[in-house]
Design an enzyme around this catalytic site. Structure first.
Site, PDB file in Angstrom:
ATOM      1  CD  GLU A  63       3.340 -49.104  40.762  1.00  6.44           C
ATOM      2  OE1 GLU A  63       2.560 -48.199  40.419  1.00  6.44           O
ATOM      3  OE2 GLU A  63       4.562 -48.957  40.837  1.00  6.44           O
TER       4      GLU A  63
ATOM      5  CD  GLU B 145      -3.019 -43.357  34.018  1.00 11.00           C
ATOM      6  OE1 GLU B 145      -1.792 -43.158  33.813  1.00 11.00           O
ATOM      7  OE2 GLU B 145      -3.813 -43.660  33.114  1.00 11.00           O
TER       8      GLU B 145
ATOM      9  NE  ARG C 141       5.156 -50.443  23.620  1.00  9.26           N
ATOM     10  CZ  ARG C 141       4.082 -50.049  24.294  1.00  9.26           C
ATOM     11  NH1 ARG C 141       3.696 -50.693  25.375  1.00  9.26           N
ATOM     12  NH2 ARG C 141       3.389 -49.006  23.872  1.00  9.26           N
TER      13      ARG C 141
ATOM     14  CG  PHE D   3       2.981 -44.492  38.018  1.00  3.43           C
ATOM     15  CD1 PHE D   3       4.009 -44.401  37.104  1.00  3.43           C
ATOM     16  CD2 PHE D   3       1.704 -44.111  37.622  1.00  3.43           C
ATOM     17  CE1 PHE D   3       3.781 -43.941  35.817  1.00  3.43           C
ATOM     18  CE2 PHE D   3       1.468 -43.638  36.342  1.00  3.43           C
ATOM     19  CZ  PHE D   3       2.517 -43.550  35.436  1.00  3.43           C
TER      20      PHE D   3
ATOM     21  CE  LYS E 279       0.269 -52.816  27.429  1.00  2.00           C
ATOM     22  NZ  LYS E 279      -0.342 -51.688  26.757  1.00  2.00           N
TER      23      LYS E 279
ATOM     24  NE  ARG F 254       1.156 -44.036  26.179  1.00  2.33           N
ATOM     25  CZ  ARG F 254       1.942 -44.289  25.142  1.00  2.33           C
ATOM     26  NH1 ARG F 254       2.867 -43.425  24.777  1.00  2.33           N
ATOM     27  NH2 ARG F 254       1.816 -45.427  24.465  1.00  2.33           N
TER      28      ARG F 254
ATOM     29  CE  LYS G   7      -1.795 -50.568  31.322  1.00  3.23           C
ATOM     30  NZ  LYS G   7      -2.617 -49.494  30.821  1.00  3.23           N
TER      31      LYS G   7
ATOM     32  NE  ARG H  85       3.482 -42.417  31.733  1.00  3.82           N
ATOM     33  CZ  ARG H  85       4.218 -43.451  31.336  1.00  3.82           C
ATOM     34  NH1 ARG H  85       3.749 -44.278  30.424  1.00  3.82           N
ATOM     35  NH2 ARG H  85       5.412 -43.656  31.828  1.00  3.82           N
TER      36      ARG H  85
HETATM   37  P1  ATP Z   1      -2.477 -48.772  27.386  1.00  8.06           P
HETATM   38  O1  ATP Z   1      -3.332 -48.468  26.213  1.00  8.06           O
HETATM   39  O2  ATP Z   1      -2.546 -50.197  27.832  1.00  8.06           O
HETATM   40  O3  ATP Z   1      -2.648 -47.807  28.523  1.00  8.06           O
HETATM   41  P2  ATP Z   1      -0.017 -47.482  26.550  1.00  8.06           P
HETATM   42  O4  ATP Z   1       0.600 -47.805  25.238  1.00  8.06           O
HETATM   43  O5  ATP Z   1      -0.588 -46.138  26.764  1.00  8.06           O
HETATM   44  O6  ATP Z   1      -1.012 -48.667  26.882  1.00  8.06           O
HETATM   45  P3  ATP Z   1       1.717 -48.888  28.210  1.00  8.06           P
HETATM   46  O7  ATP Z   1       3.164 -48.732  28.313  1.00  8.06           O
HETATM   47  O8  ATP Z   1       1.296 -50.073  27.485  1.00  8.06           O
HETATM   48  O9  ATP Z   1       1.092 -47.587  27.620  1.00  8.06           O
HETATM   49  O10 ATP Z   1       1.059 -48.892  29.635  1.00  8.06           O
HETATM   50  C1  ATP Z   1       1.461 -47.946  30.555  1.00  8.06           C
HETATM   51  C2  ATP Z   1       0.354 -46.963  30.785  1.00  8.06           C
HETATM   52  O11 ATP Z   1      -0.403 -47.366  31.882  1.00  8.06           O
HETATM   53  C3  ATP Z   1       0.960 -45.651  31.155  1.00  8.06           C
HETATM   54  O12 ATP Z   1       0.990 -44.845  30.011  1.00  8.06           O
HETATM   55  C4  ATP Z   1       0.075 -45.080  32.235  1.00  8.06           C
HETATM   56  O13 ATP Z   1      -0.776 -44.100  31.676  1.00  8.06           O
HETATM   57  C5  ATP Z   1      -0.787 -46.231  32.658  1.00  8.06           C
HETATM   58  N1  ATP Z   1      -0.643 -46.593  34.070  1.00  8.06           N
HETATM   59  C6  ATP Z   1      -1.670 -46.801  34.906  1.00  8.06           C
HETATM   60  N2  ATP Z   1      -1.266 -47.170  36.101  1.00  8.06           N
HETATM   61  C7  ATP Z   1       0.085 -47.207  36.081  1.00  8.06           C
HETATM   62  C8  ATP Z   1       1.081 -47.547  37.028  1.00  8.06           C
HETATM   63  N3  ATP Z   1       0.773 -47.932  38.248  1.00  8.06           N
HETATM   64  N4  ATP Z   1       2.383 -47.479  36.631  1.00  8.06           N
HETATM   65  C9  ATP Z   1       2.708 -47.102  35.375  1.00  8.06           C
HETATM   66  N5  ATP Z   1       1.796 -46.776  34.422  1.00  8.06           N
HETATM   67  C10 ATP Z   1       0.497 -46.835  34.766  1.00  8.06           C
END
Ligand code: ATP
Length: 609
Positions: free
Chosen positions: A249, A301, A428, A341, A434, A271, A251, A256
């Site tokens: 998908e 998102e 995680r 998502f 990602k 988040r 990102k 979130r």
């Molecule tokens: P980052 O700073 O990279 O966003 P993070 O620590 O907040 O990282 P991660 O688990 O690393 O969180 O990345 C997931 C985040 O990506 C989710 O918190 C969400 O907000 C965002 N996101 C964006 N698009 C999607 C998607 N298609 N599916 C899931 N999460 C997504």
């Protein structure tokens, strides 16, 4: 037998003196074990420094000044003799807790039941409106006067939001596991916590029905599910090696949102599990319309939407929606759209354990608008909710290609999802992986490449008329331009427009004979213009012709971006040659092999970070 605030505060003081987490868990486990069911949640919340689970925002956070006024009032009401003024004492002691303890010294207090004190604290936090400060001072002074010095110390710290026992949520989970007799229970307790983010609720279930009660806990609207997070890898190949055929998908970089509805009340959690409902009126309204009296928990998102371009705003603009005041005005200026998502709960049933593929299918039924089509709908819910863009990748190169496309559209990367993965609340792991551009750069040289075609823009690039270019290296042996990369980033909007004009003027209807490419751009152009390109890596690829021999693989660039406009000083035959590409590839491979030598793990890790 009910526990008194004094008994609890004796434990607080023991906890404060311990430094070993194991010891703390044992001590807290002992305290919890001795409590009755109604006392469990209040004690757990107090240990967390709250009156409620953290997502309800239960910290009291009164000012030290207010506590000082309460102390002054208590001193005067009870005619307590003091060597100096409370204000001076606070200056010397530096802690409202020690101040109250010292003021109460010599008094025994009434050893009130814990629940009585907890209820008084709840009532205090609810005091509002005119004269509420005076009311709080009066009530707090009365409370202090009924406490022992030790309890006074901890209650005062609690009301100013500085209890700081050093006990985190993980230690509370360990404490509950200790109480239940050990490690085996920990996984179930963690699971229950991840489902509701409420350790008080978990403790109550334990008190009521032991582990059976904990195991029967399931998600429920109003209690945020701790969010699933991604691991990271640095290429399509690594991802494919790890999870095989997978969903991939875009990102998105916005907010979130975990949206809950119990059929009457809609709530949104962020988040970090804070309630952010008031920030998202359009999401609340669209959820009401879409789900009516059904219950649901889903995630997406939320991104600022630009009606002029029909695309999404970058994060710097979306973030301006983060506000407490004038939310409605701002929502007219920057409306939000939410790309859904995940689905965790529907009509009373948990969906967490169902495989991703099945959850996604249901999401598409519930939110039948694709991310790209949302701008066709002006009103909620179709104009607010769409599904995240998703492809299924059965080859690493498809992951890399999708990644490039997503960057072209202006998003930050991709998330690959294991098709059969459950929603792993609070963890995680590699169910979600990602990939962002910045993860790995082993190729520091730029390449000069010839442009052989271009693509009309999608998403935010539509109005520019160009979203990406197809580029080639030069193969002197075949005297041909061989495809090596599709490039969709690196230029400013103005420069994309200039480039589009140049390419448009040299469009040709078919692939020129001097061009070798199995990939078909939307428009072929005469191989005339050279641009400098930077990439993170050179990889092997079945799609590109550069360096391909027979049925073998060619070379491709990973995460390419243009670092110059068209170079006036270079003609197409001055472009980087296939053998130069091969040399760069070999050099890069040697470099990585050197880094991977034992003892160099640190260096590799740093590069990968
Ligand atoms: P980052 O700073 O990279 O966003 P993070 O620590 O907040 O990282 P991660 O688990 O690393 O969180 O990345 C997931 C985040 O990506 C989710 O918190 C969400 O907000 C965002 N996101 C964006 N698009 C999607 C998607 N298609 N599916 C899931 N999460 C997504």
């Amino acid at each position: 037998m009910s526990v008194s605030i004094d008994e609890v505060c004796v434990y607080f003081s023991r906890l404060e003196s311990l430094s070993s987490r194991l010891e703390m868990a044992r001590m807290l486990g002992e305290l919890l074990k001795g409590l009755s069911v109604p006392e469990l949640a209040p004690v757990v919340y107090m240990v967390q420094g709250q009156l409620n689970p953290p997502f309800r925002g239960g910290e009291m956070g009164m000012s030290s000044k207010l506590v000082l006024r309460a102390v002054e009032r208590a001193v005067s009401d009870a005619s307590i003799p003091l060597s100096s003024r409370p204000e001076d004492l606070l200056g010397t002691l530096g802690d409202p807790g020690f101040l109250v303890e010292q003021v109460l010294e010599g008094r025994s207090g009434k050893s009130l039941p814990l629940l009585t004190v907890f209820e008084e604290l709840c009532a205090l936090s609810e005091h509002s409106g005119e004269g509420s400060q005076d009311g709080k001072v009066r009530a707090l002074a009365g409370l202090f006067l009924s406490l022992s010095p030790l309890s006074g110390r901890f209650v005062a710290r609690f009301v100013v939001g500085k209890l700081r026992l050093g006990v985190g949520d993980a230690t509370i989970v360990d404490a509950m596991a200790q109480w239940q007799g050990g490690k085996q229970s920990k996984t179930s307790i963690e699971r229950a916590y991840n489902l509701c983010s409420d350790l008080g609720r978990v403790a109550t279930a334990l008190g009521q029905e032991g582990m059976e009660g904990v195991n029967s806990l399931s998600p429920i609207p109003g209690f945020p599910i701790r969010m699933a997070l991604c691991e990271r890898l640095s290429s399509g190949e690594e991802i494919f090696d790890k999870i095989g055929v997978c969903a991939v998908e875009s990102k998105y970089d916005g907010f979130r949102c975990q949206v809950h509805s119990d059929g009457s009340r809609v709530q949104v959690f962020s988040r970090n599990l804070e309630e952010t409902t008031s920030m998202f009126p359009e999401i609340v309204e669209a959820t009401r319309i879409l789900f009516g009296n059904r219950s649901v928990i889903f995630e997406g998102e939320a991104l600022g939407y630009n009606a002029d371009t029909g695309g999404f705003h970058p994060f710097q603009v979306t973030i301006t929606r983060k506000r407490k005041h004038n939310v409605l005005e701002k929502s007219l200026e920057i409306p939000l759209k939410a790309l859904v998502f995940d689905l965790m709960y529907l009509d009373g049933e948990s969906w967490l354990e169902k495989p991703f593929q099945k959850r996604r299918k249901r999401i598409e039924e519930l939110f039948p608008v694709h991310a790209f089509a949302m701008d066709e709908h002006e009103t909620a819910p179709a104009g607010v909710f769409g599904t995240s863009r998703l492809i299924v990748a059965d080859h690493p190169s498809i992951i890399d290609q999708f990644f490039d496309e997503v960057l072209e559209e202006g998003f930050e990367g991709i998330i690959a999802k294991r098709q059969d993965g459950v929603y792993t609340a609070g963890s995680r792991n590699f169910n979600w992986i990602k990939l962002k551009r910045s993860y790995k750069e082993t190729l520091s040289d730029t390449l000069d490449l010839v442009l052989i075609g271009y693509y009309a823009g999608k998403g935010q690039r539509t109005r520019l008329g160009i979203g990406a270019v197809l580029a080639a290296a030069y193969d002197p042996e075949r005297d041909a331009f061989v495809s090596i990369a599709r490039i969709g980033s690196g230029l400013t909007e103005e420069n994309w427009i200039v480039l589009r004009e140049m390419l448009h003027a040299s469009e040709v209807p078919d692939r020129p004979r001097s061009v070798l490419s199995e990939i078909e751009p939307e428009y072929w152009v005469e191989p005339r213009y050279v641009v400098s390109v930077r990439a993170d890596d050179i990889t092997r690829s079945p799609q590109h012709m550069c360096g391909r021999e027979g049925d073998g693989e060619g070379y491709a660039l990973r995460f390419p971006r243009m670092v110059s406009q068209v170079r006036a000083d270079k003609g197409p035959m001055d472009a980087t040659t296939v053998s130069e590409v091969k040399t760069l590839f070999d050099r890069q491979r040697n470099l990585l092999a050197r880094h991977r030598k034992p003892g160099n793990e640190e260096v590799v890790k740093k590069r990968e970070e």
